[in-house]
Design a protein around this motif. Structure first.
Motif, mmCIF file in Angstrom:
data_model
loop_
_atom_site.group_PDB
_atom_site.id
_atom_site.type_symbol
_atom_site.label_atom_id
_atom_site.label_comp_id
_atom_site.label_asym_id
_atom_site.label_seq_id
_atom_site.Cartn_x
_atom_site.Cartn_y
_atom_site.Cartn_z
ATOM 1 N N THR A 166 -24.229 24.730 -68.124
ATOM 2 C CA THR A 166 -23.541 24.936 -67.000
ATOM 3 C C THR A 166 -24.324 26.047 -66.035
ATOM 4 O O THR A 166 -24.239 26.485 -64.535
ATOM 5 N N SER A 167 -24.389 26.745 -67.459
ATOM 6 C CA SER A 167 -25.043 28.577 -66.091
ATOM 7 C C SER A 167 -26.147 28.840 -66.424
ATOM 8 O O SER A 167 -26.583 29.859 -65.893
ATOM 9 N N GLN A 168 -27.020 27.408 -66.861
ATOM 10 C CA GLN A 168 -28.314 27.657 -66.320
ATOM 11 C C GLN A 168 -28.973 28.142 -64.774
ATOM 12 O O GLN A 168 -28.575 27.050 -64.544
ATOM 13 N N ARG A 169 -30.627 28.344 -65.125
ATOM 14 C CA ARG A 169 -30.845 27.742 -63.483
ATOM 15 C C ARG A 169 -30.085 28.843 -62.638
ATOM 16 O O ARG A 169 -30.478 28.976 -61.692
ATOM 17 N N ARG A 170 -28.997 30.211 -62.863
ATOM 18 C CA ARG A 170 -28.637 30.626 -62.067
ATOM 19 C C ARG A 170 -28.537 32.247 -61.580
ATOM 20 O O ARG A 170 -27.954 32.623 -61.062
ATOM 21 N N GLY A 171 -29.764 33.037 -62.557
ATOM 22 C CA GLY A 171 -30.216 33.703 -62.603
ATOM 23 C C GLY A 171 -29.813 34.522 -63.525
ATOM 24 O O GLY A 171 -29.673 35.926 -64.005
ATOM 25 N N ILE A 172 -28.693 34.607 -63.867
ATOM 26 C CA ILE A 172 -27.152 34.748 -65.261
ATOM 27 C C ILE A 172 -28.429 35.242 -66.698
ATOM 28 O O ILE A 172 -28.270 36.994 -66.868
ATOM 29 N N GLY A 173 -29.343 34.676 -67.087
ATOM 30 C CA GLY A 173 -30.170 34.907 -67.924
ATOM 31 C C GLY A 173 -31.539 35.670 -67.300
ATOM 32 O O GLY A 173 -31.797 37.311 -68.238
ATOM 33 N N SER A 174 -31.590 36.069 -66.379
ATOM 34 C CA SER A 174 -32.463 36.805 -65.532
ATOM 35 C C SER A 174 -31.976 38.524 -65.534
ATOM 36 O O SER A 174 -32.572 39.473 -66.530
ATOM 37 N N LYS A 175 -30.999 38.815 -65.547
ATOM 38 C CA LYS A 175 -29.980 39.421 -65.267
ATOM 39 C C LYS A 175 -29.579 40.153 -66.104
ATOM 40 O O LYS A 175 -29.857 41.475 -67.012
ATOM 41 N N ILE A 176 -29.090 38.947 -67.445
ATOM 42 C CA ILE A 176 -28.775 40.412 -68.828
ATOM 43 C C ILE A 176 -30.069 40.826 -69.104
ATOM 44 O O ILE A 176 -30.761 41.450 -70.063
ATOM 45 N N LEU A 177 -31.291 39.868 -69.275
ATOM 46 C CA LEU A 177 -32.723 40.105 -69.749
ATOM 47 C C LEU A 177 -33.240 41.433 -68.872
ATOM 48 O O LEU A 177 -33.312 42.349 -69.839
ATOM 49 N N TRP A 178 -33.182 41.620 -67.935
ATOM 50 C CA TRP A 178 -33.916 42.776 -67.183
ATOM 51 C C TRP A 178 -32.625 44.032 -67.779
ATOM 52 O O TRP A 178 -33.190 45.103 -67.757
ATOM 53 N N ASP A 179 -31.043 44.152 -68.210
ATOM 54 C CA ASP A 179 -31.028 45.033 -68.265
ATOM 55 C C ASP A 179 -31.220 45.415 -70.113
ATOM 56 O O ASP A 179 -31.288 46.554 -70.045
ATOM 57 N N VAL A 180 -31.508 44.697 -70.811
ATOM 58 C CA VAL A 180 -32.078 44.766 -71.786
ATOM 59 C C VAL A 180 -33.443 45.541 -71.389
ATOM 60 O O VAL A 180 -33.546 46.084 -72.842
ATOM 61 N N ILE A 181 -33.857 44.944 -71.174
ATOM 62 C CA ILE A 181 -35.482 45.663 -70.722
ATOM 63 C C ILE A 181 -34.939 47.531 -70.583
ATOM 64 O O ILE A 181 -36.433 47.902 -70.736
ATOM 65 N N ASP B 18 -37.879 54.601 -74.232
ATOM 66 C CA ASP B 18 -39.195 54.741 -74.172
ATOM 67 C C ASP B 18 -39.694 54.194 -75.299
ATOM 68 O O ASP B 18 -40.544 54.237 -76.482
ATOM 69 N N ILE B 19 -39.280 52.230 -75.675
ATOM 70 C CA ILE B 19 -39.756 51.726 -76.976
ATOM 71 C C ILE B 19 -39.768 50.202 -76.831
ATOM 72 O O ILE B 19 -39.158 49.729 -75.388
ATOM 73 N N PRO B 20 -40.458 49.294 -77.197
ATOM 74 C CA PRO B 20 -40.815 48.147 -76.997
ATOM 75 C C PRO B 20 -40.011 47.364 -77.468
ATOM 76 O O PRO B 20 -39.311 47.020 -77.785
ATOM 77 N N LEU B 21 -39.901 46.306 -76.502
ATOM 78 C CA LEU B 21 -39.258 45.370 -76.440
ATOM 79 C C LEU B 21 -39.402 43.909 -76.829
ATOM 80 O O LEU B 21 -40.523 43.778 -76.533
ATOM 81 N N ARG B 22 -39.377 42.934 -78.057
ATOM 82 C CA ARG B 22 -40.265 42.266 -79.346
ATOM 83 C C ARG B 22 -39.137 40.953 -79.463
ATOM 84 O O ARG B 22 -37.239 41.910 -79.505
ATOM 85 N N LEU B 23 -38.741 39.952 -79.745
ATOM 86 C CA LEU B 23 -38.509 39.281 -78.989
ATOM 87 C C LEU B 23 -39.467 37.255 -79.894
ATOM 88 O O LEU B 23 -40.079 37.805 -79.829
ATOM 89 N N SER B 24 -38.828 36.866 -80.633
ATOM 90 C CA SER B 24 -39.369 35.102 -80.902
ATOM 91 C C SER B 24 -39.106 34.574 -80.160
ATOM 92 O O SER B 24 -37.788 34.379 -79.779
ATOM 93 N N VAL B 25 -39.810 33.171 -80.348
ATOM 94 C CA VAL B 25 -39.417 31.789 -80.020
ATOM 95 C C VAL B 25 -40.020 30.914 -80.443
ATOM 96 O O VAL B 25 -41.540 30.338 -80.728
ATOM 97 N N LEU B 26 -39.094 29.477 -80.774
ATOM 98 C CA LEU B 26 -39.618 28.499 -81.374
ATOM 99 C C LEU B 26 -41.025 28.038 -80.460
ATOM 100 O O LEU B 26 -40.686 27.795 -79.383
ATOM 101 N N THR B 27 -42.492 27.316 -81.233
ATOM 102 C CA THR B 27 -43.066 27.469 -80.286
ATOM 103 C C THR B 27 -42.871 25.766 -79.513
ATOM 104 O O THR B 27 -43.342 25.653 -77.766
ATOM 105 N N THR B 28 -42.107 25.136 -79.715
ATOM 106 C CA THR B 28 -41.344 24.099 -78.609
ATOM 107 C C THR B 28 -40.266 24.265 -78.058
ATOM 108 O O THR B 28 -40.082 23.436 -77.337
ATOM 109 N N ASN B 29 -40.327 25.664 -77.824
ATOM 110 C CA ASN B 29 -39.170 26.020 -77.418
ATOM 111 C C ASN B 29 -39.563 26.497 -75.434
ATOM 112 O O ASN B 29 -40.167 27.015 -75.679
ATOM 113 N N PRO B 30 -39.632 25.847 -74.658
ATOM 114 C CA PRO B 30 -39.921 26.027 -72.970
ATOM 115 C C PRO B 30 -39.377 27.471 -72.733
ATOM 116 O O PRO B 30 -40.654 28.312 -71.899
ATOM 117 N N ALA B 31 -38.313 27.878 -73.337
ATOM 118 C CA ALA B 31 -37.515 29.216 -72.991
ATOM 119 C C ALA B 31 -39.535 30.618 -72.362
ATOM 120 O O ALA B 31 -39.233 31.788 -72.333
#
Length: 137
Positions: free
Chosen positions: A79-94, A101-114
């Motif tokens: 219910t909270s998706q597609r409202r910019g919440i994820g982007s706001k949180i991600l920009w904070d982590v970025i 001055d370090i890279p940000l890394r992550l992984s996603v399953l190949t089946t995940n549209p994220a």
């Protein structure tokens, strides 16, 4: 108003539910089933609950390593998706990674549209396996 708070032991049932709600479809698409082992939340270290107007709507977990930050989870309730919440949180982590001055890394399953979400935020695939895309920004 969007904020974050440290997860507590009392949040574990919510976090287990959130992980299954957000990941079950993609796990089943890849492995053919949802593992009951994933219903156990062993650690809340580094996990923050995302709060929108006083309501828990997701979580973000970041691990700090000497040479990078690892974004372990970024889950939002449907219910909270597609409202910019994820982007706001991600920009904070970025911003945290850029501030150190370090890279940000992550992984996603190949089946995940994220994957598309992260690519839109400036990540690039630097490695892949049959199971996962490994991204860096």
């Amino acid at each position: 108003m969007l904020s974050k708070r440290a997860a507590t032991e009392a949040d574990k049932p919510y976090l287990v539910w959130l992980q299954e709600t957000c990941m079950r479809e993609y796990a089943v698409a890849f492995w053919g089933s949802w593992s009951p082992d994933l219903d156990v939340r062993n650690s809340i270290v580094g996990c923050q609950i995302i709060v929108d107007n006083g309501h828990d709507v997701g979580c973000v977990t970041v691990e700090k390593h000497s040479d990078h930050l690892w974004l372990d989870e970024l889950f939002r309730e449907p219910t909270s998706q597609r409202r910019g919440i994820g982007s706001k949180i991600l920009w904070d982590v970025i911003a945290d990674a850029e501030g150190g001055d370090i890279p940000l890394r992550l992984s996603v399953l190949t089946t995940n549209p994220a994957l598309d979400f992260y690519l839109r935020h400036g990540f690039r695939i630097h490695q892949e396996s049959a199971e996962r895309y490994y991204l860096v920004r």
